[in-house]
Enzyme design. Structure first.
Site, PDB file in Angstrom:
ATOM      1  N   ALA A  73       0.807  -1.223   0.000  1.00  0.00           N
ATOM      2  CA  ALA A  73       0.000   0.000   0.000  1.00  0.00           C
ATOM      3  C   ALA A  73       0.842   1.277   0.000  1.00  0.00           C
ATOM      4  O   ALA A  73       0.715   2.125  -0.885  1.00  0.00           O
ATOM      5  CB  ALA A  73      -0.936  -0.016   1.207  1.00  0.00           C
ATOM      6  N   ALA A  74       1.730   1.430   0.993  1.00  0.00           N
ATOM      7  CA  ALA A  74       2.491   2.661   1.117  1.00  0.00           C
ATOM      8  C   ALA A  74       3.516   2.802  -0.003  1.00  0.00           C
ATOM      9  O   ALA A  74       3.603   3.846  -0.657  1.00  0.00           O
ATOM     10  CB  ALA A  74       3.181   2.720   2.477  1.00  0.00           C
ATOM     11  N   GLU A 101      10.270  -5.548  -4.009  1.00  0.00           N
ATOM     12  CA  GLU A 101       9.271  -6.274  -3.219  1.00  0.00           C
ATOM     13  C   GLU A 101       9.760  -7.704  -3.027  1.00  0.00           C
ATOM     14  O   GLU A 101      10.020  -8.412  -3.993  1.00  0.00           O
ATOM     15  CB  GLU A 101       7.917  -6.269  -3.942  1.00  0.00           C
ATOM     16  N   SER A 154       0.688  -4.299  -4.036  1.00  0.00           N
ATOM     17  CA  SER A 154      -0.562  -3.541  -3.874  1.00  0.00           C
ATOM     18  C   SER A 154      -1.774  -4.438  -3.657  1.00  0.00           C
ATOM     19  O   SER A 154      -2.735  -4.424  -4.429  1.00  0.00           O
ATOM     20  CB  SER A 154      -0.775  -2.645  -5.101  1.00  0.00           C
ATOM     21  N   CYS A 174      -5.929  -6.948   4.585  1.00  0.00           N
ATOM     22  CA  CYS A 174      -7.134  -7.060   5.404  1.00  0.00           C
ATOM     23  C   CYS A 174      -8.123  -8.067   4.830  1.00  0.00           C
ATOM     24  O   CYS A 174      -9.006  -8.555   5.539  1.00  0.00           O
ATOM     25  CB  CYS A 174      -7.812  -5.702   5.533  1.00  0.00           C
ATOM     26  N   VAL A 230      15.712  -6.111  -0.102  1.00  0.00           N
ATOM     27  CA  VAL A 230      16.755  -5.158   0.247  1.00  0.00           C
ATOM     28  C   VAL A 230      17.345  -5.599   1.578  1.00  0.00           C
ATOM     29  O   VAL A 230      16.625  -5.756   2.574  1.00  0.00           O
ATOM     30  CB  VAL A 230      16.212  -3.727   0.332  1.00  0.00           C
ATOM     31  N   ASP A 286       2.956   0.942   7.701  1.00  0.00           N
ATOM     32  CA  ASP A 286       2.931   0.304   9.024  1.00  0.00           C
ATOM     33  C   ASP A 286       4.231   0.452   9.798  1.00  0.00           C
ATOM     34  O   ASP A 286       4.250   0.212  11.017  1.00  0.00           O
ATOM     35  CB  ASP A 286       2.631  -1.187   8.883  1.00  0.00           C
ATOM     36  N   TRP A 339     -35.078   8.788  15.745  1.00  0.00           N
ATOM     37  CA  TRP A 339     -33.890   9.260  16.452  1.00  0.00           C
ATOM     38  C   TRP A 339     -32.795   8.224  16.215  1.00  0.00           C
ATOM     39  O   TRP A 339     -32.850   7.132  16.780  1.00  0.00           O
ATOM     40  CB  TRP A 339     -34.155   9.405  17.952  1.00  0.00           C
ATOM     41  N   ARG A 393     -27.377  12.716  22.852  1.00  0.00           N
ATOM     42  CA  ARG A 393     -28.289  13.364  23.810  1.00  0.00           C
ATOM     43  C   ARG A 393     -27.985  12.900  25.235  1.00  0.00           C
ATOM     44  O   ARG A 393     -27.911  13.710  26.168  1.00  0.00           O
ATOM     45  CB  ARG A 393     -29.733  13.037  23.439  1.00  0.00           C
TER      46      ARG A 393
END
Length: 457
Positions: free
Chosen positions: A12-13, A34, A40, A44, A81, A286, A437, A445
């Site tokens: 992702a990042a 990678e 990508s 989850c 790496v 992360d 409501w 409330r």
């Protein structure tokens, strides 16, 4: 300006940072490393693929290596790496398939190594048959084991989000499942009164919960494979397979070795533009720490939403633009069996640690008008600052249609609204969607009344 960008980590990042930088600077050479077999993807979604809700592994992949390459990125798959030299501006890599090694120079570097599963220092934790579930390759290995037909009993160590989601997936597959957790309730980020609802939902699906009793050891059979989990109280839980659901920690080993400073939370220290304290080195996802907008503390939050946003911010800045990541408020949501649960802001314990004085209010209502078919129970809890009435936190638990109400409360917390202001919100109403409501308004409330009573007192 940078002419060569190296990105460590293709999920992702890292994928977002590489794509944004290349989009803004088409002349930029971008190399993405990678170590796994996919880029990508939705980590989850792994429990839902294991359960069979998601049919195919490839459905979890948002952008393949080929798609990244078509956008001009030099993607090096199955390449790890193994070292970073910030003084020379190079990374050292190893091809995991061929064993070949080499170096790659950079002008800018994005450190997006993600996280690794927590593994307690107990005997047998590294034995065959013990699985962590963090990356897609972990999910592939776990599903292959479950598909073998040799697994009947599963013990999940840890009752957090991922632990319970994996437990449910195994239960759906017809397996005997036990969850062990040191805490007195599952998903300890919820307050106990809400956590009790989650525990009841888990037990209602035939999953055994062993709470207030952590793992002491994992027994290994004659063949060297995990065969049981032994708890601190001495209870022995037979297992054909053990899954670790104890959460994750930032994967910062390479950063530490390279002298890239960490923050107080243990994640890589970055500023709002995702820059580390080493010139030319950025970090996202992360593995980094963020600022909690309520507690003002540095925290590590391993969520794909933040990873994508942080990667985007880093990529925009590397590409010559300007963007910042403004922090987090701890919003999270999950589906545990037939029960939805969500939270945002601070729990009571977190508010206490942050130094707030607060009042609480909790209400039980229904997800739709009470007379409408399919209406089901929902509980909404709010935590408000004493005197000011500022909303500090909220938790929601219920059946279908309950948990996404947390988003309205997250927006309220993000914008520092009081419970009185939340009570005045113009929320939508129709019998198939809410009572006249809405439970959010009823809780606001009641929280407002608690603030008023406290002020008068």
């Amino acid at each position: 300006m940078s002419t060569r960008l190296v990105v460590i980590g293709g999920d992702a990042a890292g994928g977002s940072a590489a794509s944004q930088a290349k989009k803004r600077r088409p002349d930029l050479d971008v190399v993405l490393f990678e170590r796994g077999r996919a880029t990508s993807y939705s980590a989850c979604g792994i429990p839902y693929w294991i359960a069979g809700t998601v049919q195919r592994e490839e459905q979890l992949v948002a952008r393949t290596p080929e798609q990244h390459r078509a956008a001009g990125l030099d993607v090096r798959m199955r390449t790890e790496v193994v070292g970073i030299d910030t003084r020379e501006g190079v990374v050292h890599w190893r091809d995991l398939e061929t064993g070949a090694e080499g170096t790659e120079p950079y002008d800018d570097l994005v450190y997006a190594t993600g996280s690794v599963p927590m593994r307690p220092p107990v005997e047998g934790i590294d034995a065959p048959g013990v699985y962590g579930v963090q990356v897609l390759d972990d999910g592939v290995a776990l599903r292959a084991e479950l598909d073998s037909g040799d697994v009947r009993r599963v013990v999940v160590v840890g009752g957090g989000y991922i632990g319970l989601e994996i437990a449910e997936a195994c239960r759906i597959r017809g397996l005997d499942v036990t969850v062990v957790d040191l805490s007195p309730q599952p998903v300890g980020t919820f307050d106990p009164d809400v956590g009790a609802f989650i525990a009841d939902a888990v037990r209602g699906q035939g999953i055994e919960l062993v709470l207030s009793d952590g793992v002491a050891a994992i027994d290994v059979g004659p063949e060297g494979r995990a065969c049981a989990v032994v708890t601190r109280s001495g209870r022995e839980l037979p297992a054909d397979l053990v899954v670790l659901g104890l959460g994750v920690r930032p994967n910062v080993r390479l950063a530490q070795e390279a002298g890239i400073p960490l923050g107080t939370s243990g994640g890589v220290a970055v500023d709002q533009r995702m820059r580390t304290q080493v010139p030319g080195v950025w970090s996202a996802g992360d593995c980094v720490e963020s600022v909690h907008r309520l507690s003002r503390q540095r925290v590590v939050v391993a969520l794909g939403t933040h990873a994508n946003k942080q990667g985007r911010v880093a990529g925009i800045n590397i590409g010559g633009g300007y963007a910042t990541f403004p922090g987090v408020i701890g919003t999270a949501i999950t589906k545990i069996c037939s029960t939805e649960a969500a939270r945002t802001g601070l729990s009571e314990a977190e508010a206490e640690r942050a130094g707030y004085s607060y009042v609480t209010a909790a209400v039980d209502s229904t997800t739709k008008a009470g007379y409408f078919p399919g209406a089901s129970p929902i509980r909404v809890k709010m935590i408000a600052e004493r005197r000011s009435g500022r909303l500090l936190g909220a938790q929601v638990v219920g059946r279908q249609g309950a948990a996404k109400r947390i988003d309205a409360l997250a927006i309220a917390i993000w914008n520092e609204m009081t419970v009185d202001e939340v009570l005045s919100l113009d929320l939508s109403y129709a019998p198939p969607f809410a009572p006249v409501w809405d439970p959010v308004l009823i809780a606001a409330r009641k929280a407002f009344e608690a603030v008023e009573a406290d002020t008068r007192g």
